[in-house]
Design a protein around this motif. Structure first.
Motif, PDB file in Angstrom:
ATOM      1  N   ASP A 154      -7.879 -32.954  70.999  1.00 17.32           N
ATOM      2  CA  ASP A 154      -7.001 -33.428  69.931  1.00 17.32           C
ATOM      3  C   ASP A 154      -6.907 -34.845  70.148  1.00 17.32           C
ATOM      4  N   GLY A 155      -7.244 -35.464  69.083  1.00 15.27           N
ATOM      5  CA  GLY A 155      -7.153 -37.194  69.286  1.00 15.27           C
ATOM      6  C   GLY A 155      -8.555 -37.802  69.843  1.00 15.27           C
ATOM      7  N   ARG A 157     -12.495 -39.029  70.596  1.00  8.93           N
ATOM      8  CA  ARG A 157     -13.375 -39.807  69.688  1.00  8.93           C
ATOM      9  C   ARG A 157     -14.692 -39.951  70.221  1.00  8.93           C
ATOM     10  N   VAL A 173     -13.153 -39.094  64.631  1.00 11.02           N
ATOM     11  CA  VAL A 173     -11.948 -39.070  65.523  1.00 11.02           C
ATOM     12  C   VAL A 173     -11.364 -37.677  65.262  1.00 11.02           C
ATOM     13  N   ARG A 174     -11.052 -36.890  66.166  1.00  6.45           N
ATOM     14  CA  ARG A 174     -10.419 -35.504  65.914  1.00  6.45           C
ATOM     15  C   ARG A 174      -8.889 -35.599  65.806  1.00  6.45           C
ATOM     16  N   LYS A 175      -8.223 -35.190  64.955  1.00  9.76           N
ATOM     17  CA  LYS A 175      -6.914 -34.816  64.591  1.00  9.76           C
ATOM     18  C   LYS A 175      -6.689 -33.473  64.424  1.00  9.76           C
ATOM     19  N   GLY A 176      -6.246 -32.669  65.225  1.00 10.99           N
ATOM     20  CA  GLY A 176      -6.129 -31.119  64.987  1.00 10.99           C
ATOM     21  C   GLY A 176      -7.465 -30.677  64.592  1.00 10.99           C
ATOM     22  N   THR A 178      -9.160 -31.421  61.743  1.00 12.66           N
ATOM     23  CA  THR A 178      -9.814 -32.284  60.751  1.00 12.66           C
ATOM     24  C   THR A 178     -10.417 -33.693  61.829  1.00 12.66           C
ATOM     25  N   GLN A 180     -12.010 -37.459  61.460  1.00 16.79           N
ATOM     26  CA  GLN A 180     -12.186 -38.588  60.645  1.00 16.79           C
ATOM     27  C   GLN A 180     -13.309 -39.156  60.862  1.00 16.79           C
TER      28      GLN A 180
END
Ligand code: SAH
Length: 197
Positions: A154-155, A157, A173-176, A178, A180
């Protein structure tokens, strides 16, 4: 976002200054080691241009203690730079001869305990060692391999060139659960080859 030298932080500059690039280049091309150009390393492969190594290291946002996966060990130079950033580096190379040479030089220069090498198909990542705080891919697939974003913490790159002739360097970039995804700049890398393994 512009990507000239001014975007490179002191920590990345210092890490690169500590790694002797010439040691990762075959004898007959060593005279080119100080130029900001890619240089042949055998098997039709190249060590990347220093400015690209700097940009990728910067985008990966690597800090001390981070676990970082590199795909495409090549000469071992980028792996050494990541180790100098304080990372524990896991690097996968598909060509055994390059992996063997990289292992020798990394051990000789004292990076042996912080850089772990494996011969295999990097499109699959290194699931046994996941999750990673950053993944740096130094050869270009035509499209994003599914297995790589899944291996981010998580978080985390992922920095990866994508495309055939017209490639873009992308940052994911991983957020949970999802991801980006941003295309940042045009680049030119050797292809990430498909293997049957
Ligand atoms: N990071 C390297 C430069 C890499 S050149 C350095 O610092 O010197 C790209 C490398 O990716 C080549 O060595 C090539 O053999 C390797 N490669 C290509 N396809 C691959 C794959 N599917 N898995 C792992 N490595 C691959």
């Amino acid at each position: 976002m512009a990507h000239d030298d001014t975007d490179i932080s002191p920590s990345v500059r210092n890490a690169m200054a500590r790694v002797p690039r010439a040691e990762f280049i075959p004898q007959r091309y060593r005279w080119e080691a100080d130029a900001d150009r890619p240089v042949p390393i055998g098997e039709g492969q190249t060590i990347s241009q220093p400015r690209i190594v700097a940009t990728m290291t910067e985008l990966a946002g690597v800090g001390p203690g981070d676990r970082v996966l590199e795909i495409g060990t090549g000469s071992g130079y980028q792996a050494a730079v990541l180790a100098e950033m304080g990372a524990e580096v896991y690097s996968v190379e598909v060509l055994p001869s390059l992996a063997a040479r990289a292992r020798d030089v990394l051990e000789r220069l004292g990076y042996g305990d912080r850089v772990h090498l494996r011969v295999g198909d990097g499109r699959k990542g290194w699931p046994e060692q996941a999750p990673f705080d950053a993944i740096v891919v130094t050869a270009a697939p035509e499209r994003l391999p599914d297995e790589l974003p899944e291996q981010l913490a998580d978080g985390g790159r992922l920095v990866i060139p994508i495309g055939e002739l017209d490639q873009m360097l992308e940052l994911i970039v991983r957020k949970g659960d999802t991801f980006q995804r941003r295309a940042l700049l045009p680049v030119r890398f050797v292809p990430l080859v498909a293997t049957r393994s």
